[in-house]
Design a protein around this motif. Structure first.
Motif, PDB file in Angstrom:
ATOM      1  N   PRO A 239      29.667  32.173  43.466  1.00 37.99           N
ATOM      2  CA  PRO A 239      30.336  33.066  44.422  1.00 37.99           C
ATOM      3  C   PRO A 239      31.687  33.558  43.893  1.00 37.99           C
ATOM      4  CG  PRO A 239      29.917  30.878  45.392  1.00 37.99           C
ATOM      5  CD  PRO A 239      29.454  30.820  43.986  1.00 37.99           C
ATOM      6  N   ILE A 240      31.912  34.847  44.019  1.00 38.62           N
ATOM      7  CA  ILE A 240      33.195  35.436  43.619  1.00 38.62           C
ATOM      8  C   ILE A 240      33.833  35.976  44.893  1.00 38.62           C
ATOM      9  CG2 ILE A 240      34.330  37.184  42.204  1.00 38.62           C
ATOM     10  CD1 ILE A 240      31.752  37.276  40.505  1.00 38.62           C
ATOM     11  N   SER A 241      35.094  35.668  45.121  1.00 36.19           N
ATOM     12  CA  SER A 241      35.751  36.240  46.301  1.00 36.19           C
ATOM     13  C   SER A 241      37.090  36.844  45.906  1.00 36.19           C
ATOM     14  CB  SER A 241      35.906  35.187  47.392  1.00 36.19           C
ATOM     15  OG  SER A 241      36.592  34.074  46.875  1.00 36.19           O
ATOM     16  N   ILE A 242      37.499  37.827  46.691  1.00 36.24           N
ATOM     17  CA  ILE A 242      38.756  38.516  46.428  1.00 36.24           C
ATOM     18  C   ILE A 242      39.632  38.363  47.660  1.00 36.24           C
ATOM     19  CG2 ILE A 242      39.819  40.756  45.942  1.00 36.24           C
ATOM     20  CD1 ILE A 242      37.257  41.581  44.551  1.00 36.24           C
ATOM     21  N   GLU A 243      40.894  38.056  47.442  1.00 27.48           N
ATOM     22  CA  GLU A 243      41.785  37.858  48.584  1.00 27.48           C
ATOM     23  C   GLU A 243      42.211  39.199  49.168  1.00 27.48           C
ATOM     24  OE1 GLU A 243      45.554  35.024  49.534  1.00 27.48           O
ATOM     25  OE2 GLU A 243      45.836  36.516  47.968  1.00 27.48           O
ATOM     26  N   ARG A 244      42.024  39.300  50.487  1.00 31.13           N
ATOM     27  CA  ARG A 244      42.486  40.494  51.192  1.00 31.13           C
ATOM     28  C   ARG A 244      43.175  40.055  52.460  1.00 31.13           C
ATOM     29  NH1 ARG A 244      37.758  44.931  51.286  1.00 31.13           N
ATOM     30  NH2 ARG A 244      37.346  44.968  49.060  1.00 31.13           N
ATOM     31  N   ASP A 245      44.382  40.489  52.681  1.00 31.95           N
ATOM     32  CA  ASP A 245      45.170  40.108  53.858  1.00 31.95           C
ATOM     33  C   ASP A 245      45.103  38.599  54.088  1.00 31.95           C
ATOM     34  OD1 ASP A 245      45.418  42.860  54.191  1.00 31.95           O
ATOM     35  OD2 ASP A 245      43.549  42.925  55.341  1.00 31.95           O
ATOM     36  N   GLY A 246      45.304  37.864  53.040  1.00 28.56           N
ATOM     37  CA  GLY A 246      45.377  36.408  53.181  1.00 28.56           C
ATOM     38  C   GLY A 246      44.044  35.685  53.264  1.00 28.56           C
ATOM     39  N   LYS A 247      42.924  36.456  53.319  1.00 22.97           N
ATOM     40  CA  LYS A 247      41.617  35.776  53.393  1.00 22.97           C
ATOM     41  C   LYS A 247      40.777  36.114  52.157  1.00 22.97           C
ATOM     42  CE  LYS A 247      39.740  36.878  57.426  1.00 22.97           C
ATOM     43  NZ  LYS A 247      40.620  37.453  58.469  1.00 22.97           N
ATOM     44  N   PHE A 248      39.986  35.142  51.725  1.00 22.06           N
ATOM     45  CA  PHE A 248      39.101  35.423  50.597  1.00 22.06           C
ATOM     46  C   PHE A 248      37.782  36.002  51.105  1.00 22.06           C
ATOM     47  CE2 PHE A 248      42.047  32.669  48.337  1.00 22.06           C
ATOM     48  CZ  PHE A 248      42.154  33.356  47.136  1.00 22.06           C
ATOM     49  N   VAL A 249      37.421  37.164  50.569  1.00 25.73           N
ATOM     50  CA  VAL A 249      36.217  37.858  51.031  1.00 25.73           C
ATOM     51  C   VAL A 249      35.205  37.902  49.882  1.00 25.73           C
ATOM     52  CG1 VAL A 249      35.338  40.028  51.967  1.00 25.73           C
ATOM     53  CG2 VAL A 249      37.689  39.316  52.471  1.00 25.73           C
ATOM     54  N   ALA A 250      33.954  37.592  50.202  1.00 26.07           N
ATOM     55  CA  ALA A 250      32.922  37.575  49.161  1.00 26.07           C
ATOM     56  C   ALA A 250      32.803  38.949  48.500  1.00 26.07           C
ATOM     57  CB  ALA A 250      31.588  37.180  49.770  1.00 26.07           C
ATOM     58  N   ALA A 251      32.705  38.946  47.184  1.00 25.05           N
ATOM     59  CA  ALA A 251      32.688  40.222  46.460  1.00 25.05           C
ATOM     60  C   ALA A 251      31.389  40.457  45.708  1.00 25.05           C
ATOM     61  CB  ALA A 251      33.865  40.283  45.488  1.00 25.05           C
ATOM     62  N   ASN A 252      30.593  39.428  45.526  1.00 14.82           N
ATOM     63  CA  ASN A 252      29.343  39.665  44.785  1.00 14.82           C
ATOM     64  C   ASN A 252      28.131  39.288  45.628  1.00 14.82           C
ATOM     65  OD1 ASN A 252      29.857  36.888  44.619  1.00 14.82           O
ATOM     66  ND2 ASN A 252      28.720  36.695  42.706  1.00 14.82           N
ATOM     67  N   ALA A 253      27.024  39.948  45.333  1.00 12.26           N
ATOM     68  CA  ALA A 253      25.802  39.694  46.094  1.00 12.26           C
ATOM     69  C   ALA A 253      25.244  38.317  45.764  1.00 12.26           C
ATOM     70  CB  ALA A 253      24.764  40.766  45.797  1.00 12.26           C
ATOM     71  N   GLY A 254      25.611  37.808  44.593  1.00 15.51           N
ATOM     72  CA  GLY A 254      25.173  36.468  44.217  1.00 15.51           C
ATOM     73  C   GLY A 254      23.779  36.451  43.663  1.00 15.51           C
ATOM     74  N   ALA A 255      23.142  35.320  43.839  1.00 13.61           N
ATOM     75  CA  ALA A 255      21.851  35.013  43.248  1.00 13.61           C
ATOM     76  C   ALA A 255      21.054  36.240  42.838  1.00 13.61           C
ATOM     77  CB  ALA A 255      21.038  34.183  44.222  1.00 13.61           C
ATOM     78  N   ALA A 256      20.645  36.257  41.622  1.00 11.21           N
ATOM     79  CA  ALA A 256      19.864  37.370  41.119  1.00 11.21           C
ATOM     80  C   ALA A 256      18.432  37.208  41.614  1.00 11.21           C
ATOM     81  CB  ALA A 256      19.924  37.390  39.597  1.00 11.21           C
TER      82      ALA A 256
END
Ligand SMILES: Nc1ncnc2c1ncn2[C@@H]1O[C@H](COP(=O)(O)OP(=O)(O)OP(=O)(O)O)[C@@H](O)[C@H]1O
Ligand SMILES: [Mg+2]
Length: 616
Positions: free
Chosen positions: A207-224
């Protein structure tokens, strides 16, 4: 001096220059620094997961992943992972030595691992990390090796050298902080980072997440999805992925998911779009099936499918493809050719089986038939298979037919597959050229797509039956007994029409029409000539032949008048115009045609009226 030292001396490298080369010449696109750093982080997590199989103390935390955050005021971008981490020696050796890949060294130790446990790691060249210096003027790496309490900070401006100092980190893993260059501010924007992750690393399994307004939001769809076993994927998963992939809203008409093993190993997930509003266009004839190597997106320009299958969407993922250092351009490799071949064969097999359901297959044909038929022209190796998969309208009825069904129905005495090309089916069905064919009971394919002007000659024959344009089937219709007056008249017609026709011949082809045009047997047929003229292309063809129907009352009447010495120049022009109209062309001189016809119709009506008045 003769006993000079004869041992090899080590190469020296201008390290600063070398780094400069890596940073500024290797990659064509600055945004890929993020792909490289994420790939390293994913490798580190996979390595830790593998080592934890034999050493529980290394186990990954429950929420293990990759976290990305930016700090606008400090102008920093930080990528953190819960991976294996680096010791002081690792930092010096792996980040301090260009082209040394700790990951590859690790992969080499895995030869004996069980295949199902062996992680498939991305890093191999030992240069990806330095791509950070494309966008950063200073990079700090704080890392703590799993199983150790000590953390260290590696830092460098990517020019002079690097420095390692003791640091602290709460848990094992690595933080990479980039001090973003003044001309790379875009990479401080979370949206921009999100787009880059979705493009290049959407299917990294971590899982990859990016911080936005203090929260980490998932950025990738994941499992191929394509790497999963078919049994573990639901219809809904496939549909979601299809929509995600092609920005489509419909359902796929076909989903083809398989794993190939043998000459080359790969996983593929292909979709044939359904009633999609998006048409494969003539402008973009390239396949955009995406190529992934170990889940990482590499390119959608590898032309994994030929252009006659360009409507197919999907993903191919392989471990076998040798990548070059930048992971951008593919080296010319037989692996790609093998993958292509396997993909085509698999798609052909799928289409053959789906063709058994005629209704559903008809919807496929109406959507993609014209593109498919390009393959009969383009693809030497699969021409016959594709011809077998194509479906056609014919003179039989409104249903589509295959070539196999056509051949099976061929009439007694019929030796060829006959076809007629033109602009649309209705006009084709009304062509005078079909009259004789109907009379003989020979079915004719009615081909109305632009590509139809090209493939039949390329294909040549199917099931040993020659494909023949009806206009060229003149030998079928040599008129046996022709009134000598008609033969004379034909010669007079040719004299009157001059160069606008190559010849005037009596033909048994026509049953209802007085005259029709037929292209020269060697050249392109008339519909094709029209199409080329419309496209502004030069047409290399002589004038067509005028075929007349020696049994038609108009022809017989005119032949008698000719014998009586009448000048029939206007009638000759009329016959040519009638034939042109039958072929879908306007009369050569519309004004003259209208005047002549109107005068004769008027005379006819007047005679009728006179007869009625006289009779009354
Ligand atoms: N986040 C990380 N955690 C642990 N080790 C890392 C991390 N990033 C880099 N490394 C180590 O540094 C080495 C060099 O990284 P770099 O990206 O330059 O090369 P690579 O990943 O081995 O190969 P490639 O050039 O194909 O990316 C890696 O092989 C790995 O040993
Ligand atoms: Mg790397």
């Amino acid at each position: 001096m003769s006993d000079a030292i004869e041992t090899d001396r080590p190469f020296d490298a201008e390290v600063g220059r070398l780094l400069d080369l890596v940073v500024h010449s290797l990659y064509s696109d600055r945004e890929i620094f993020l792909r490289e750093l994420v790939a390293n982080a994913a490798d580190a997590i996979d390595r830790r997961r593998f080592l934890a199989l034999s050493d529980e103390s290394l186990a990954l935390p429950a929420e293990a992943g990759i976290r990305i955050r930016t700090d606008h005021s400090a102008r920093t971008l930080t990528i953190s992972d819960d991976g294996i981490g680096m010791s002081e020696e690792d930092l010096a050796s792996h980040l301090g030595t260009i082209a040394r890949s700790g990951t590859r060294a690790f992969t080499e130790t895995l030869a004996d691992a069980k295949p199902e446990e062996r992680p498939s790691l991305i890093g191999q060249f030992g240069v990806g990390f330095y791509s950070a210096f494309m966008v950063a003027d200073r990079v700090e790496v704080i890392s703590r090796r799993a199983g150790s309490d000590a953390a260290y900070c590696w830092s460098s401006d990517g020019r002079g050298g690097y420095r390692i100092t003791p640091a602290t980190r709460d848990a094992a893993g690595t933080d990479i902080t980039l001090h973003i260059k003044s001309d790379a501010t875009e990479f401080l924007d979370a949206h921009r980072l999100d787009t880059i992750i979705r493009k290049w690393a959407d299917h990294v399994s971590v899982p990859i997440s990016i911080e936005r307004d203090g929260k980490f939001v998932a950025a990738n769809a994941g499992a191929a999805l394509w790497r999963k076993a078919k049994a573990d994927v639901t219809e809904a998963d496939y549909e979601d992925f299809y929509r995600h992939l092609g920005h489509m809203f419909d359902k796929p008409w076909a989903t083809i998911h398989w794993r190939a093993e043998g000459a080359v190993d790969f996983a593929a997930l292909l979709f044939i779009p359904g009633a999609s509003p998006f048409q494969a266009t003539a402008e973009d004839r390239d396949s955009h099936v995406r190529l992934h190597v170990r889940r990482m997106f590499i390119t959608d320009r590898a032309q994994l499918l030929p252009s006659w299958l360009r409507f197919i969407e999907g993903v191919v993922d392989t471990e076998d493809l040798p990548l070059n250092v930048s992971r951008e351009m593919l080296q010319a490799t037989p692996v790609l050719a093998r993958i292509r071949k396997a993909l085509i064969n698999r798609v052909i097999t799928e289409l053959k089986s789906r063709a058994k359901d005629e209704d559903s297959y008809a919807s496929f044909i109406s959507q993609w038939g014209p593109v498919l038929k390009e393959g009969i022209y383009d693809d030497v190796d699969h021409r016959t298979d594709i011809a077998g998969l194509a479906r056609f309208r014919s003179t039989r009825n409104a249903e589509l037919t295959s070539l196999d069904a056509y051949v099976a129905r061929m009439a007694e005495g019929q030796s060829a597959i006959y076809y007629l090309t033109g602009e649309d089916h209705e006009r084709l069905a009304a062509s005078p050229l079909l009259e004789g064919m109907r009379a003989k009971g020979f079915e004719v394919l009615l081909l109305a797509d632009p590509i139809d002007h090209f493939w039949p000659e390329r294909l040549g024959s199917y099931q040993d039956k020659k494909l023949l344009h009806v206009a060229k089937a003149t030998d079928l219709f040599e008129a046996a007994t022709v009134d000598p007056a008609v033969t004379d008249f034909a010669a007079a017609l040719k004299a009157a029409l001059g160069e606008s026709v190559s010849e005037v011949r009596c033909s048994a082809r026509l049953t209802d029409s007085p005259a029709a045009l037929a292209a020269d047997a060697e050249g392109p047929d008339l519909a094709m000539q029209r199409m080329m003229r419309r496209a502004g292309r030069p047409v290399f063809a002589g004038p067509p032949a005028l075929e007349i129907n020696p049994a038609h009352s108009l022809i017989l009447a005119l032949a008698q008048r000719h014998q009586a010495g009448e000048d029939l120049a206007d009638w000759a022009a009329l016959l040519l115009d009638l034939a042109r109209i039958g072929d879908g062309e306007p009369p050569a001189d519309a004004a003259r045609f209208t005047r002549f016809v109107a005068a004769h119709v008027a005379a006819d009506v007047a005679a009728d009226v006179a007869a009625q008045v006289g009779g009354a």
